[in-house]
Design an enzyme around this catalytic site. Structure first.
Site, mmCIF file in Angstrom:
data_model
loop_
_atom_site.group_PDB
_atom_site.id
_atom_site.type_symbol
_atom_site.label_atom_id
_atom_site.label_comp_id
_atom_site.label_asym_id
_atom_site.label_seq_id
_atom_site.Cartn_x
_atom_site.Cartn_y
_atom_site.Cartn_z
ATOM 1 C CB THR A 105 -3.322 -3.851 -6.000
ATOM 2 O OG1 THR A 105 -2.464 -3.862 -4.871
ATOM 3 C CG2 THR A 105 -4.351 -4.950 -5.851
ATOM 4 C CB SER A 106 1.669 -2.188 -6.047
ATOM 5 O OG SER A 106 2.512 -3.245 -6.434
ATOM 6 C CG ASP B 142 -5.634 -7.325 1.274
ATOM 7 O OD1 ASP B 142 -5.719 -8.405 1.882
ATOM 8 O OD2 ASP B 142 -4.556 -6.817 0.940
ATOM 9 C CE LYS C 34 -2.994 -3.991 1.017
ATOM 10 N NZ LYS C 34 -2.387 -5.237 0.531
ATOM 11 C CB SER D 24 4.556 -11.419 -5.494
ATOM 12 O OG SER D 24 4.530 -10.240 -4.725
ATOM 13 N NE ARG D 25 6.850 -11.836 -13.207
ATOM 14 C CZ ARG D 25 8.072 -11.466 -13.562
ATOM 15 N NH1 ARG D 25 8.443 -10.194 -13.425
ATOM 16 N NH2 ARG D 25 8.930 -12.343 -14.039
ATOM 17 N N GLY E 198 0.797 -1.210 0.000
ATOM 18 C CA GLY E 198 0.000 0.000 0.000
ATOM 19 C C GLY E 198 0.835 1.269 0.000
#
Lengths: 505, 505
Positions: B212-213, B270, B302, B208-209, B182
Site C-alpha cells: 500500500t506504500s 488491516d 497505521k 517485500s515490495r 504506515g
C-alpha cells in the site's frame, strides 16, 4: 495548475473483441501504448473509460504486440454495450476515481451502523458498477456479520429503489407475489397470476431468472412464451389482459440488487435485511401496492424454522409499511420440493398440468398456488376474508385461469411448448424402504449440474414424495440433460451424495 | 457409473496470449469449442486447468471466432507460468471443484470462531489460488468484523507458515526486524542490517515490495543492488557477509499472506490479528529467532495511539512466544514521515547519507535506525542491556556499517546508484506560517500518484518538518515523476488536498 493539465486527455480507438465475460467490464490495451505510459497504468488497474458522455469502469489487462494495435483499446462485450461506442471511436482511459463510499463500508465492517445517506452513496456506486467484487463482497459480508437493523433495511430498500427505473400503473391496487425461495419446483407464480387476473385484479408480474436455483419464474415462463418484453410491450399486455409474466431484466428495477445478488450467490450468504431490501425494492420499483409473500419453512429450505419464518414475516411487513405497501406472508411447508419437475421446462410441464386441471397434476403445487392466489384475492379486495381459497380453486376448476393464462401468453408473443432434453437417466432406490427425507439443496444442485437453467430442458424429475414406500431398484428421480458430460457430472454428484433422498427400511 | 464417465476428459491446446493480468489466472476459449459445450461451461465460470500433473484454477472468458481456433485455450501470463506448459500442449479444462472451506468462512461471518483445522483448510485453499476475490474479501471482512482472538491468530499464523517454504540457518540466533508500516520514508532496514551484521550477528533479511506504500524495502534496495536472488544465492551472500537484503518474493515464504494482503490493500483494512499473522508467519518461515518490531504511532500512522501500540506489542509478543520467538517492540513517534525522500530512489539517497555518515543525513532516520539496531544487538546478545544504542552509533561513526553495507551489495551482484526522475516540480507554501501537521497518508498517496514505487525515481521530497517556520512561496515538497501525466495527476491531487501539510499563521 500548469498548462498541461487542461489539454484533452489522450485517446485510444475502441475495438470490439467479442469477449464474453458475463458482466465484467474489461479493457485490453498494449503495454507500450501511449495512454498506459503517460497515465502510468499497470495491468489490473481499475480504469474509467469515457466516450460520448458515457463512462464505464473497467479492469485493465495488458497485452503484447500480437492482439492489438498500439492505439487500440479492446473491450469486452459488457464494456462495449455499456459504453455504446462504434468500432474505432475515440475513447479516453484514465485511473478510476477514488471510491469515497468505501469509507462507509469500512466503518460498517468495524461495527458502526450506516445512516441513509451513507447507504445511498454505497448503492449508487454499486449500481454504477464502481464496486469491484472485492468491495461488493466486503459490503455484503459486513452486513451479514452485523445484520442490518430495521432502520438500515428501510434505508437500503429506499436507496435501491432510487437508483433504478420505476413503473407506475393507473390503478389503486396493483397485486404482486413473491416466494422467498429455496424450494425447488415451487413454481406457483404463473398459476397465481392467471387466477388473480381472471378475477379482474391488476397483476403486472416481472420475474427474475434463476440466481442460485435451477430455474427462475422467467426461465420457466420462457419455455411457454416470450418473456423478454420492453416496458411498452409489457404495458400493452397488461392493458389488454390485466396481467403479464415477463422477465424483469430488460427493465432496470433495483439494478443494484442484481449486482449484489450475483456476489451473494458466490458467497452463498443471504441475510434477512438483504433479502428484505432485495424483495421489497423490486416490488416498490414495480409499482406494487399489495404483496403476498410465500415463506416456505423446512430443514433444507432457505428458512429453517417456523420462528424464523414468523420473524422474517414481521420484518417484511414492517419495512413494507414504511413504503405504504400492504403485505401478507404465508409461512408454508418447505420440507420437500414442490411438484415433480425441477428445471425450467420440467416445471413448466407441472404448471400446465395444474392450469389445465389435469388429474395427474401435482396436488401440492395446485394447493400452494391456490393458497397464495386466495390470499392475493383477499388482500386486493376481490374476495371477502376467508373466501379467497375457494375462489382460486373455482378459477382452476372452471378453466377461467387456464384461459387467462393462454391469453397472456398470446399477448406476450405466442404460446409455445416446453422442450424435452436429449438424455434422461433414472437414479434408483438402492434398497426397499420409506422416504424419510428429501434434501432440497442437494436436489437443486443436481438439477443445476445437469444443466438447468441454461439448458431449459435439463433438470430433475422427482418420482417420490416424503412417506412413500419404494421397492429396491424403483426410480427415485430422473436426471435430464442435453450433453453426456453434464449427465455424467450430475450422476457423479448424485452417487457422491446419497443423503439427497434418505430411506428407512 | 456408466462407461462414458471413465474415458479421458476432452483436451484443448494451450496458447500463450501474452496477456498481463497481474496474478489473475484467466483462460479464453471459443464459445463453440467442444469442451465448453460438453462440460456446459459459460463465460466467467471458475475452471480447473490441468496439464502434466499441475493444476491451476482460472476464470473462463469466452470469445467468438476472431481470437482463437476452436481447439485452443488462450492463457494469461499468470496462468501460463503456473501451469508450466509448452505452446500447443494438451490441457484439460473442467468445472472447478466445490470449495469446502467456504462453509467455515460462512460460519465465521455468522460469528463462530474457527478451530485450527478449519483455518488450515482455508489457508491451504487460499495459497493454492482456489479463492476468488469474492471469497478472499469475505474471509478478510469476517475476520475484521469479529476480530481474530489470540487462539485464532496463532492458528492462522501456523497455517500460513505450513503452506509455504521454510528457511533454516545453521546458527542459534537469527535476527530479524519489522516495521508495522504506515510511515512514509521509514527506511531503516538497510541501515539496521548493516549495523547488526557489522557486529557479527546473522541477519538474513528478506523484504517485500510496496503493497500500500510508495516504497517497500525491496523496492528501495533494488535501486542500490540486485535483490531478486534465489535461495542458493541468498545463502551464499549470508555465508559470506552474515546478512543479506533481498526481495522475499522469489522464495515462497507464507504465500497465502501475499494473496490476502493484495485484497486487504484494495479494502484498506488491516486488523491486528491479520497483521500479526502476516508479520510472524513470514518471520517464522524465514527461520528468525529474535525479532525487533518498530511500531510507529501517530494520528495518521497505521497505529493511532500509544495504547493501541502497546496492545499490539503485547499481542505480537504473545503469539511470537507460542512459536518460540523472542520479540521486542519499539513504540516510536509516527507523527510525520521519516527522512526527506518518499519513493524508492529518494529513500535510497537518504539511507546512503546515513550510512556514509554525511552531515546532511536526516537525523530522524539515523536516530530511528540506531534505536532499532541497538535493540536488535541487545536482543541477539551482541550488546549488554542499555549498550545497544551506543554500539549502533559507533558502527555508523567509524564506517563499519557503511563498509558492511557495500560488501552486502557487492555480494548480491554489485552496488549501483539510484536513478533520478525526469521531472520534478515544487509545491510551495500558500502563506507564511508554522508547520502544524503533516498527513502521512496524503503524502504517501501523493508519492504513489507520482509513480512510486513502479517508477523507482518517482516520489516526493519533503523539505519541511513539524514545527518549521516557512515563508509564503517557500517549497514544502517536490514531486518527482517520469511522465507529465503522472506529474499532473499528483499535482492535481495535492491541490485538492491542502490538508496534506497544515500551516498556522
Amino acid at each position: 495548475m500548469s498548462a498541461e493539465a487542461v489539454i484533452s486527455p489522450p485517446t485510444v480507438r475502441a475495438r470490439r473483441l467479442g469477449l464474453f465475460t458475463q458482466h465484467d467490464a474489461i479493457v485490453l490495451m498494449r503495454e507500450d501504448c501511449h495512454v498506459c505510459r503517460s497515465e502510468g497504468l499497470a495491468a489490473r488497474a481499475q480504469v474509467l473509460l469515457a466516450a460520448g458522455g458515457r463512462e464505464v469502469l473497467a479492469t485493465l489487462y495488458q497485452v503484447g504486440r500480437d492482439l492489438l494495435d498500439q492505439d487500440q483499446a479492446g473491450l469486452s462485450e459488457a464494456a462495449w454495450a455499456r459504453l455504446g461506442v462504434e468500432e474505432g471511436a475515440p475513447i479516453t482511459v484514465r485511473h478510476a476515481p477514488p471510491l469515497a463510499s468505501m469509507s462507509s463500508v469500512r466503518r460498517r465492517i468495524h461495527g458502526h451502523r450506516l445512516d441513509p445517506l451513507s447507504l445511498a452513496a454505497i448503492v449508487a456506486d454499486v449500481a454504477a458498477g464502481r464496486y469491484t467484487d472485492v468491495h461488493l463482497a466486503a459490503f455484503l459480508t459486513a452486513c451479514s456479520a452485523l445484520p442490518l437493523d430495521t432502520a438500515e433495511t428501510i434505508a437500503l430498500t429506499g436507496a435501491m429503489v432510487e437508483v433504478g427505473d420505476r413503473l407506475a400503473w393507473d390503478a389503486p391496487i396493483v397485486v404482486d407475489k413473491h416466494s422467498v425461495g429455496g424450494l425447488p419446483g415451487n413454481r406457483t407464480t404463473p398459476i397465481v397470476v392467471a387466477i388473480v387476473a381472471s378475477y379482474g385484479l391488476l397483476m403486472p408480474k416481472t420475474s427474475s431468472r434463476a440466481i442460485t436455483s435451477p430455474a427462475g419464474t422467467a426461465d420457466t415462463m420462457e419455455t411457454l412464451a416470450p418473456v423478454d418484453l420492453n416496458v411498452a410491450n409489457m404495458r400493452r399486455v397488461v392493458e389488454q389482459e390485466g396481467a403479464c409474466l415477463v422477465w424483469g431484466g430488460s427493465i432496470r428495477l433495483s439494478p443494484a440488487d442484481d449486482v449484489l445478488i450475483r456476489v451473494e450467490r458466490v458467497l452463498d450468504i443471504d441475510t434477512e435485511g438483504q433479502l428484505i431490501a432485495s424483495v421489497l425494492s423490486k416490488k416498490i420499483a414495480a409499482g406494487s401496492t399489495h404483496v403476498v409473500v410465500d415463506i416456505p419453512v423446512g430443514p433444507t429450505a432457505k428458512v429453517r424454522s417456523d420462528d424464523a419464518g414468523s420473524e422474517l414475516a414481521s420484518r417484511l411487513a414492517e419495512v413494507a409499511t414504511a413504503f405504504g405497501i400492504s403485505l401478507r406472508c404465508l409461512v408454508t411447508d418447505g420440507a420437500q420440493p414442490v411438484g415433480r419437475g425441477i428445471g425450467p421446462a420440467l416445471e413448466a410441464r407441472d404448471v400446465l398440468a395444474v392450469l389445465q386441471n389435469k388429474p395427474e397434476a401435482p396436488s401440492d403445487l395446485r394447493r400452494r398456488a391456490c393458497a397464495l392466489a386466495g390470499a392475493a384475492l383477499e388482500l386486493g379486495g376481490a374476495a371477502n376474508p376467508g373466501e379467497g381459497l375457494r375462489l382460486a380453486e373455482t378459477a382452476l376448476a372452471d378453466g377461467r385461469a387456464w384461459s387467462k393464462f393462454q391469453r397472456i401468453c398470446e399477448a406476450q408473443g405466442g404460446m409455445r411448448s416446453p422442450p424435452t432434453a436429449a438424455l434422461a437417466r433414472p437414479i434408483t432406490a438402492p434398497s426397499a424402504g420409506r422416504i424419510m427425507q428429501i434434501n432440497n439443496r442437494t436436489v437443486a444442485r443436481l438439477a443445476k449440474l445437469a444443466g438447468a437453467p441454461d439448458d431449459k430442458a435439463a433438470g430433475v424429475d422427482l418420482h417420490v414424495r416424503l412417506g412413500d414406500e419404494v421397492a429396491r431398484g424403483q426410480p427415485l428421480v430422473s436426471v435430464h440433460a442435453e450433453t453426456p458430460g453434464e449427465l455424467d457430472y450430475a450422476l457423479d454428484y448424485a452417487a457422491a451424495n446419497p443423503e439427497m433422498i434418505e430411506l428407512e427400511a
